[in-house]
Enzyme design. Structure first.
Site, PDB file in Angstrom:
ATOM      1  N   PRO A   2       0.806  -1.206   0.000  1.00  0.00           N
ATOM      2  CA  PRO A   2       0.000   0.000   0.000  1.00  0.00           C
ATOM      3  C   PRO A   2       0.844   1.262   0.000  1.00  0.00           C
ATOM      4  O   PRO A   2       1.919   1.316   0.587  1.00  0.00           O
ATOM      5  CB  PRO A   2      -0.785  -0.104   1.299  1.00  0.00           C
ATOM      6  CG  PRO A   2      -0.101  -1.108   2.126  1.00  0.00           C
ATOM      7  CD  PRO A   2       0.999  -1.707   1.350  1.00  0.00           C
ATOM      8  N   GLU A   3       0.313   2.270  -0.644  1.00  0.00           N
ATOM      9  CA  GLU A   3       0.910   3.601  -0.643  1.00  0.00           C
ATOM     10  C   GLU A   3       0.003   4.505   0.207  1.00  0.00           C
ATOM     11  O   GLU A   3      -0.919   4.022   0.852  1.00  0.00           O
ATOM     12  CB  GLU A   3       1.046   4.111  -2.083  1.00  0.00           C
ATOM     13  CG  GLU A   3       1.744   3.079  -2.978  1.00  0.00           C
ATOM     14  CD  GLU A   3       1.844   3.476  -4.436  1.00  0.00           C
ATOM     15  OE1 GLU A   3       1.966   4.675  -4.712  1.00  0.00           O
ATOM     16  OE2 GLU A   3       1.795   2.584  -5.292  1.00  0.00           O
TER      17      GLU A   3
END
Length: 277
Positions: A2-3
């Site tokens: 995830p960012e």
DNA sequence: CGCTCGGCCTGTGCGC
DNA sequence: TGCGCACAGGCCGAGC
């Protein structure tokens, strides 16, 4: 995995579910994910603590506890945090299980096991260099066009590599860098210091636009990502270049190219993002 | 000092 | 069907 938008979505999802909960037991099934302190101390110190507040910084999730220590979790590529209601049993994918006094639980899953967990006194957060050294995040007052311009000034590296540097901008990752450069019409292999002012202005707008739109869409589920309740994101439906090799650019119709930049898969439109160095 | 590259892990999907 | 290879959303440290 995830960012920034994905971690933000997880944060919002978990906040209402775990803030105020008391940790009754910590079930550690893969001790090497715990980087500090030793797993036994980690377990002992967390038992009986109340989660007072959740916070996100870049891609880090911070669980503030009632004794002023902080549980810091980084999901890396495939980490997931799932809230589990009281009536369900812990699954086989769980690496670390946080059981609450109320009967529900928070489970940490991680296929590739690259994630990290630290438990530290608040005052010691500065010893986590990745966390302490995070640059300004998109959509914050510190992330100005002037800051972006200054950070690219004299930068001999490729603009994509620079944008992935968390000490420069906190929270961008591979997907959003590719998407931001596409929106700004900038080739990922351009040297950082080759961008003109007008291009930097477009890039600044693009980064903020892409990140805010993705947060609105609850992030991007390209493959593994799910939020704290198991829901997929929606931003994958509006990606312009990422993962779209051989498909038409939504702007001009040219076929999207894939290459490698700094060891990362990189997607761009050969028509909209011309190399001009 | 700035930058590039390999290593860390496991799983999936593709081509042959 | 089975096998091997390429690839995967991140970060750190070694070495140039």
């Amino acid at each position: 995995m995830p960012e920034l938008p994905e971690v933000e979505t997880i944060l919002r999802c978990l906040r209402e579910r775990v803030e105020g909960k008391t940790i009754r037991q910590v079930d550690i099934r893969l001790p090497r994910l715990i980087k500090w302190p030793a797993p036994e101390q980690f377990q002992t110190a967390l038992t009986g603590r109340v989660i007072s507040r959740l916070e996100r910084r870049g891609k880090y999730l911070l669980f503030h506890l009632d004794d002023t220590t902080v549980l810091v979790i980084h999901l890396r590529m495939t980490g997931r945090l799932y809230y589990r209601a009281a009536q369900f049993p812990s699954g086989s994918l769980t690496r670390i299980d946080f059981l609450f006094a109320e009967g529900d639980a928070l489970e940490y899953q991680d296929t590739r096991t690259l994630g990290t967990l630290h438990l530290l006194p608040l005052a010691d957060l500065k010893t986590l260099r990745g966390l302490a050294g995070l640059g300004p995040e998109p959509l914050t007052p510190e992330f100005t066009q002037a800051y972006l311009s200054q950070g690219l000034n004299g930068c001999k590296a490729k603009v994509k590599s620079r944008l992935l540097d968390q000490a420069f901008i906190g929270g961008l990752g591979n997907i959003y860098v590719d998407e931001s450069l596409a929106r700004a019409g900038i080739h990922p292999e351009r040297r950082g210091d080759s961008l003109r002012d007008e291009e930097i202005a477009k890039l600044h707008e693009a980064v903020n636009h892409v990140i805010s739109q993705s947060i609105r869409e609850n992030g991007t589920t390209f493959r593994d990502y799910r939020d704290g309740a198991g829901n997929k994101g929606g931003f994958q439906n509006v990606l312009c270049v990422y993962g779209r090799k051989g498909q038409p650019c939504p702007v001009c119709g040219a076929l999207i190219c894939r290459t490698e930049v700094g060891g990362r898969g990189t997607h761009y439109c050969p028509q909209c993002q011309k190399e001009v160095d």
